[in-house]
Write an enzyme that holds these catalytic residues in place. Structure first.
Site, PDB file in Angstrom:
ATOM      1  N   ASP A  47       0.882  -1.163   0.000  1.00 48.57           N
ATOM      2  CA  ASP A  47       0.000   0.000   0.000  1.00 48.57           C
ATOM      3  C   ASP A  47       0.922   1.217   0.000  1.00 48.57           C
ATOM      4  O   ASP A  47       2.148   1.073  -0.198  1.00 48.57           O
ATOM      5  CB  ASP A  47      -1.003  -0.035   1.172  1.00 48.57           C
ATOM      6  CG  ASP A  47      -0.350   0.189   2.527  1.00 48.57           C
ATOM      7  OD1 ASP A  47       0.893   0.284   2.585  1.00 48.57           O
ATOM      8  OD2 ASP A  47      -1.088   0.271   3.522  1.00 48.57           O
ATOM      9  N   HIS A  48       0.356   2.399   0.208  1.00 47.00           N
ATOM     10  CA  HIS A  48       1.179   3.614   0.200  1.00 47.00           C
ATOM     11  C   HIS A  48       2.257   3.564   1.291  1.00 47.00           C
ATOM     12  O   HIS A  48       3.342   4.096   1.118  1.00 47.00           O
ATOM     13  CB  HIS A  48       0.290   4.845   0.389  1.00 47.00           C
ATOM     14  CG  HIS A  48      -0.570   4.765   1.617  1.00 47.00           C
ATOM     15  ND1 HIS A  48      -1.677   3.929   1.683  1.00 47.00           N
ATOM     16  CD2 HIS A  48      -0.479   5.361   2.836  1.00 47.00           C
ATOM     17  CE1 HIS A  48      -2.230   4.039   2.887  1.00 47.00           C
ATOM     18  NE2 HIS A  48      -1.523   4.893   3.600  1.00 47.00           N
ATOM     19  N   CYS A 101       3.137  -3.308   3.800  1.00 43.95           N
ATOM     20  CA  CYS A 101       2.379  -2.106   4.174  1.00 43.95           C
ATOM     21  C   CYS A 101       3.163  -1.404   5.287  1.00 43.95           C
ATOM     22  O   CYS A 101       4.355  -1.664   5.438  1.00 43.95           O
ATOM     23  CB  CYS A 101       0.940  -2.445   4.561  1.00 43.95           C
ATOM     24  SG  CYS A 101       0.719  -3.540   5.971  1.00 43.95           S
ATOM     25  N   GLY A 102       2.519  -0.544   6.036  1.00 46.30           N
ATOM     26  CA  GLY A 102       3.249   0.172   7.079  1.00 46.30           C
ATOM     27  C   GLY A 102       3.787  -0.772   8.142  1.00 46.30           C
ATOM     28  O   GLY A 102       4.946  -0.697   8.538  1.00 46.30           O
ATOM     29  N   THR A 103       2.925  -1.676   8.591  1.00 46.89           N
ATOM     30  CA  THR A 103       3.304  -2.632   9.635  1.00 46.89           C
ATOM     31  C   THR A 103       3.451  -4.057   9.115  1.00 46.89           C
ATOM     32  O   THR A 103       4.023  -4.900   9.798  1.00 46.89           O
ATOM     33  CB  THR A 103       2.211  -2.680  10.719  1.00 46.89           C
ATOM     34  OG1 THR A 103       0.979  -3.086  10.092  1.00 46.89           O
ATOM     35  CG2 THR A 103       2.022  -1.317  11.377  1.00 46.89           C
ATOM     36  N   GLY A 104       2.867  -4.339   7.976  1.00 46.12           N
ATOM     37  CA  GLY A 104       2.772  -5.710   7.456  1.00 46.12           C
ATOM     38  C   GLY A 104       1.565  -6.452   8.015  1.00 46.12           C
ATOM     39  O   GLY A 104       1.189  -7.507   7.512  1.00 46.12           O
ATOM     40  N   ILE A 105       0.962  -5.896   9.051  1.00 46.52           N
ATOM     41  CA  ILE A 105      -0.120  -6.610   9.744  1.00 46.52           C
ATOM     42  C   ILE A 105      -1.388  -6.667   8.892  1.00 46.52           C
ATOM     43  O   ILE A 105      -1.979  -7.743   8.706  1.00 46.52           O
ATOM     44  CB  ILE A 105      -0.419  -5.945  11.106  1.00 46.52           C
ATOM     45  CG1 ILE A 105       0.802  -6.041  12.020  1.00 46.52           C
ATOM     46  CG2 ILE A 105      -1.624  -6.617  11.768  1.00 46.52           C
ATOM     47  CD1 ILE A 105       0.691  -5.207  13.297  1.00 46.52           C
ATOM     48  N   GLY A 106      -1.823  -5.537   8.381  1.00 46.39           N
ATOM     49  CA  GLY A 106      -3.046  -5.512   7.573  1.00 46.39           C
ATOM     50  C   GLY A 106      -2.922  -6.413   6.357  1.00 46.39           C
ATOM     51  O   GLY A 106      -3.845  -7.187   6.038  1.00 46.39           O
ATOM     52  N   MET A 107      -1.777  -6.341   5.697  1.00 46.34           N
ATOM     53  CA  MET A 107      -1.546  -7.178   4.519  1.00 46.34           C
ATOM     54  C   MET A 107      -1.599  -8.658   4.894  1.00 46.34           C
ATOM     55  O   MET A 107      -2.200  -9.474   4.175  1.00 46.34           O
ATOM     56  CB  MET A 107      -0.180  -6.852   3.903  1.00 46.34           C
ATOM     57  CG  MET A 107      -0.166  -5.590   3.068  1.00 46.34           C
ATOM     58  SD  MET A 107      -1.188  -5.774   1.583  1.00 46.34           S
ATOM     59  CE  MET A 107      -0.381  -4.602   0.490  1.00 46.34           C
ATOM     60  N   HIS A 118       9.132 -24.698   8.334  1.00 47.93           N
ATOM     61  CA  HIS A 118       8.089 -25.320   9.153  1.00 47.93           C
ATOM     62  C   HIS A 118       6.674 -25.086   8.645  1.00 47.93           C
ATOM     63  O   HIS A 118       5.820 -25.956   8.801  1.00 47.93           O
ATOM     64  CB  HIS A 118       8.172 -24.793  10.598  1.00 47.93           C
ATOM     65  CG  HIS A 118       9.409 -25.242  11.312  1.00 47.93           C
ATOM     66  ND1 HIS A 118       9.586 -25.085  12.657  1.00 47.93           N
ATOM     67  CD2 HIS A 118      10.549 -25.851  10.851  1.00 47.93           C
ATOM     68  CE1 HIS A 118      10.771 -25.571  13.019  1.00 47.93           C
ATOM     69  NE2 HIS A 118      11.375 -26.035  11.932  1.00 47.93           N
ATOM     70  N   ARG A 130       7.303 -34.051   9.645  1.00 45.46           N
ATOM     71  CA  ARG A 130       6.244 -33.761  10.629  1.00 45.46           C
ATOM     72  C   ARG A 130       5.567 -32.424  10.350  1.00 45.46           C
ATOM     73  O   ARG A 130       4.401 -32.220  10.706  1.00 45.46           O
ATOM     74  CB  ARG A 130       6.816 -33.790  12.046  1.00 45.46           C
ATOM     75  CG  ARG A 130       7.801 -32.671  12.349  1.00 45.46           C
ATOM     76  CD  ARG A 130       8.449 -32.871  13.724  1.00 45.46           C
ATOM     77  NE  ARG A 130       9.268 -31.744  14.128  1.00 45.46           N
ATOM     78  CZ  ARG A 130      10.491 -31.494  13.657  1.00 45.46           C
ATOM     79  NH1 ARG A 130      11.023 -32.282  12.742  1.00 45.46           N
ATOM     80  NH2 ARG A 130      11.181 -30.454  14.088  1.00 45.46           N
ATOM     81  N   HIS A 131       6.281 -31.540   9.672  1.00 44.52           N
ATOM     82  CA  HIS A 131       5.693 -30.228   9.374  1.00 44.52           C
ATOM     83  C   HIS A 131       4.614 -30.323   8.286  1.00 44.52           C
ATOM     84  O   HIS A 131       3.698 -29.518   8.245  1.00 44.52           O
ATOM     85  CB  HIS A 131       6.787 -29.240   8.965  1.00 44.52           C
ATOM     86  CG  HIS A 131       7.819 -29.067  10.030  1.00 44.52           C
ATOM     87  ND1 HIS A 131       7.534 -28.521  11.254  1.00 44.52           N
ATOM     88  CD2 HIS A 131       9.132 -29.424  10.069  1.00 44.52           C
ATOM     89  CE1 HIS A 131       8.620 -28.521  12.008  1.00 44.52           C
ATOM     90  NE2 HIS A 131       9.606 -29.066  11.315  1.00 44.52           N
TER      91      HIS A 131
HETATM   92  C1  RB5 Z   1      -1.739   2.667   6.512  1.00 44.31           C
HETATM   93  O1  RB5 Z   1      -1.721   3.884   7.204  1.00 44.31           O
HETATM   94  C2  RB5 Z   1      -1.481   1.516   7.454  1.00 44.31           C
HETATM   95  O2  RB5 Z   1      -2.586   1.309   8.255  1.00 44.31           O
HETATM   96  C3  RB5 Z   1      -1.132   0.270   6.687  1.00 44.31           C
HETATM   97  O3  RB5 Z   1      -0.001   0.508   5.910  1.00 44.31           O
HETATM   98  C4  RB5 Z   1      -0.824  -0.951   7.505  1.00 44.31           C
HETATM   99  O4  RB5 Z   1       0.136  -0.691   8.481  1.00 44.31           O
HETATM  100  C5  RB5 Z   1      -1.972  -1.692   8.026  1.00 44.31           C
HETATM  101  O5  RB5 Z   1      -1.860  -2.727   8.682  1.00 44.31           O
END
Ligand code: RB5
Length: 153
Positions: A14-15, A71-77, A104, A138-139
């Protein structure tokens, strides 16, 4: 395991992950991997699920061997990618986990956060992840159990 130019990779961000995506594309070029870039084309604010979806669907459908999402954190993606059946997306910010999740979990997508790690470490992580084979054994059974959960829901 297919390596080098035989491995087809899908990448998007993302951006918040634009700069790191460019860095990782440079790495893929240097290492000789072929890839398709699903954008975004500029730094306009976008919604990460829109960019996770084509990469994840492409990998799940077998059009690509592996995917890279930033993405910013990788979490949303990573959350969005793991909603697609057949996807095992690992959120990784260290080299040990990059290796372990291939050995694994047979992860087929890696997610990273541009606001979490620098480009040098991200390069090492992606290189390690791409070059590490699934151990099986096993994995294999454990990964099959993940697939079973997916099919029950
Ligand atoms: C965008 O501001 C941010 O929320 C996105 O890049 C990401 O970190 C979401 O998990």
């Amino acid at each position: 395991m297919k390596r080098g130019i035989k491995l087809k990779i899908a990448i998007s961000s993302d951006h918040g992950g634009n700069n790191l995506r460019k860095e990782i594309k440079d790495l893929l070029d240097e290492l000789g991997y072929s890839y398709e870039d699903f954008g975004p084309k500029d730094s306009t604010s976008v919604d990460y699920p829109d960019y996770a979806q084509p990469v994840s669907s492409g990998v799940a459908a077998g059009k690509f061997d592996k995917g890279i999402l930033i993405c910013g954190t990788g979490i949303g993606m990573s959350i969005a990618a793991n909603k697609v059946k057949g996807i095992r997306c690992a959120l990784v910010h260290d080299v040990f986990s990059a290796k372990a999740t291939r050995c694994h979990n047979d992860s087929n997508i890696i997610a990273m956060g541009e606001r979490v790690i620098g480009p040098g470490l991200a390069r090492e992580i992606v290189k390690t992840w791409l070059e590490t084979d699934f151990e099986g054994g096993r994995h294999e059974r454990r990964v099959e159990k993940i697939t079973e959960i997916e099919q029950q829901n």
